[in-house]
Structures are given as C-alpha cells and as structure tokens.
Enzyme design. Sequence first.
Site, PDB file in Angstrom:
ATOM      1  NE  ARG A  50      18.558  23.490  15.172  1.00  0.00           N
ATOM      2  CZ  ARG A  50      17.453  24.250  15.358  1.00  0.00           C
ATOM      3  NH1 ARG A  50      16.529  24.315  14.408  1.00  0.00           N
ATOM      4  NH2 ARG A  50      17.281  24.902  16.485  1.00  0.00           N
ATOM      5  NE  ARG A  72      10.636  20.615  17.797  1.00  0.00           N
ATOM      6  CZ  ARG A  72      11.226  21.732  17.412  1.00  0.00           C
ATOM      7  NH1 ARG A  72      11.901  21.766  16.274  1.00  0.00           N
ATOM      8  NH2 ARG A  72      11.164  22.824  18.134  1.00  0.00           N
ATOM      9  CG  HIS A 138      11.053  21.935  10.357  1.00  0.00           C
ATOM     10  ND1 HIS A 138      12.246  22.385   9.847  1.00  0.00           N
ATOM     11  CD2 HIS A 138      10.517  22.980  11.035  1.00  0.00           C
ATOM     12  CE1 HIS A 138      12.428  23.640  10.221  1.00  0.00           C
ATOM     13  NE2 HIS A 138      11.391  24.026  10.934  1.00  0.00           N
ATOM     14  CG  ASP A 182      10.883  31.766   8.972  1.00  0.00           C
ATOM     15  OD1 ASP A 182      10.214  30.808   8.529  1.00  0.00           O
ATOM     16  OD2 ASP A 182      10.965  32.024  10.191  1.00  0.00           O
ATOM     17  CD  GLU A 240       9.880  23.926   7.516  1.00  0.00           C
ATOM     18  OE1 GLU A 240       8.904  23.942   8.291  1.00  0.00           O
ATOM     19  OE2 GLU A 240      10.819  24.731   7.599  1.00  0.00           O
TER      20      GLU A 240
HETATM   21  O1  TA6 Z   1       9.725  26.281   9.776  1.00  0.00           O
HETATM   22  C1  TA6 Z   1      10.385  27.475   9.919  1.00  0.00           C
HETATM   23  C2  TA6 Z   1      10.566  27.756  11.387  1.00  0.00           C
HETATM   24  O2  TA6 Z   1       9.331  27.824  12.011  1.00  0.00           O
HETATM   25  C3  TA6 Z   1      11.387  29.042  11.545  1.00  0.00           C
HETATM   26  O3  TA6 Z   1      10.602  30.135  11.956  1.00  0.00           O
HETATM   27  C4  TA6 Z   1      12.520  28.677  12.471  1.00  0.00           C
HETATM   28  O4  TA6 Z   1      12.482  29.178  13.707  1.00  0.00           O
HETATM   29  C5  TA6 Z   1      12.575  27.176  12.335  1.00  0.00           C
HETATM   30  O5  TA6 Z   1      11.313  26.704  12.004  1.00  0.00           O
HETATM   31  C6  TA6 Z   1      13.288  26.327  13.357  1.00  0.00           C
HETATM   32  O6  TA6 Z   1      12.588  26.166  14.536  1.00  0.00           O
HETATM   33  P1  TA6 Z   1      13.235  25.323  15.723  1.00  0.00           P
HETATM   34  O7  TA6 Z   1      12.203  25.315  16.794  1.00  0.00           O
HETATM   35  O8  TA6 Z   1      13.495  23.931  15.197  1.00  0.00           O
HETATM   36  O9  TA6 Z   1      14.504  26.013  16.090  1.00  0.00           O
END
Ligand code: TA6
Length: 267
Positions: A50, A72, A138, A182, A240
């Site tokens: 994260r 990832r 991301h 989002d 992103e």
């Molecule tokens: O990029 C935005 C997103 O797709 C959101 O919808 C949100 O859920 C985020 O990424 C994080 O996703 P993750 O799988 O890393 O918890």
Amino acid sequence: MQRIQLSHPSGATAEVTPHGAQVLSWKSAVGRELIYLSPLAEDHPGAAIRGGIPVIFPQFGGPPPLRHGFARNLIWELASQLPDSVTFELSDSSETRQRWPHAFKLSLQIQLLSDSLRLEFCVKNRGVLPFEFTAALHTYLRVDAIENAALRGLQGRRYQDDATGYEAMDHDPAMRFHGMVDRVYYDAASLAVQLLAGASTMGLTGVGFPDLVVWNPGEEAAANLRDLPEGGYREFVCVEAAVARPFSLESEESWSGIQLIQLMQNS
Ligand code: TA6
C-alpha cells in the site's frame, strides 16, 4: 523486502524494490519525501504494497480475482542498474498463465532526475494470439493534509466517477478532496496537471498513457483498508497514469507509456 537505493548528484534519492517493481520513496534534493508509503504496508511475498508506485497489470480495477492485476504482487527481475536508474522486467510464468492465459514481457524503467522522477512502462505480447490489457502506474503522492490539497489542470474535462457511478464534468479550476474521490479522466493523461501538496507542488504528465485516474478513499472507505493507519488517507492523493479501457496488442507488438513527475516548488 529487498530495497535498492537510487541517488542523483543533485542530492535527490529514491528507493525501489523488485517486489512489484515498486517505487517506495522519492526524496527531493533537500530531503523532502514526495511519495506516500503506508507504515502498515504489507510486504510479505504475494502482498500488494500500500503506497509508493504500484504497477497495475493486466487489469486495472474491474472484478476480482484479477482486480488490479498481479504485476504488483510478484517479484520482478532486475535487468539493469545505474546509480540513478533501474530497470525491472517481468515475463509470464506458469503462475501468471493460470490467472491470465497470455505470454507477455513487461519492463519498467525508473529514472531519477535532478527534480523529477520518470517511469517508463512497456508491455510486449510474446504470444501468437492478440491480447487485451488495462494498466496503471498507481502513484501515491504525499500531501501535507488532504483538506488543503488541490489538483489543477482538469477544469472542463469529463470523468467517470467511480464513487457515484456517474459521468460528470469538472467545473472547478482546482479539484479539492472532501470525502472519497475516485475518478477516471479519459484521454487526459497527456495534460499537465499540478498537485498542490502543501509545502511542495508537483507537476505530472503522461506520454503514451491515454487516461488519468485520481483517487483518495476519504475517511469512511479508508477505515476498511487494513493496511492504512487511522488518518493515513489524509497524507496522499493518487494521480495515476492509466490505460483504463482495454488496449489490444497483436503478437510480438509492444506498447509503452511514461509518467513524469516533476517537483515544481519545494519550500
Ligand atoms: O485507482 C483507483 C482505484 O481503482 C480505486 O477504485 C481504489 O479501490 C484504489 O484503486 C485502490 O485499490 P487497491 O486494490 O490498491 O486497494
């Protein structure tokens, strides 16, 4: 977790790991951290870390089990390394083919410049049949306080709002973050946007990536993210570079995209 240090003669530094080919830290020449990494980030084999700059492939978002892909979660190979840059590669394996039945080769070059971080992501179809993918870098950018952060450069652009499920248009000269954001801005990755992060301002632009995604979970949704500490959502905005709609690659064809993050002001 194995960590590799990058340094630039300007004094800027970065830290990356082969786990997901993920950037974990980028510090300006005066030592200011510009990337958010959760102190509760899981780093055991197979985990999605994260924070930092996760590489999303072969599926951006979408339903499980492939939601946000597997790139990832896997350990990438170190293909080349210099003091200020590193290139990682990932090819299909029996493990990836079980989840996604295609032959591919990915590479990610991470390059530290005096006031910028440049990421170049390449996807090659090594199979005999075409395949479709979606992807993203991301990027978690550190902000001093989410309620004071603003993102400029998207006024007048349409976006898909994944928080509400509707399409909408951005009317404000600066986007603010009150609650969950989002959004997928289609065909907007090449715009020059600026994140006013507090003491620092960062400029972002993409080349080759079609789409731009902006995400912050807000307080309520952040409480469901077990790898984010209480209040952690206040410390980042994800901006992103994405391929949010399926992109098709013929056999032996390649695609590449760049995200450039530039430190514009640092007090
Ligand atoms: O990029 C935005 C997103 O797709 C959101 O919808 C949100 O859920 C985020 O990424 C994080 O996703 P993750 O799988 O890393 O918890």
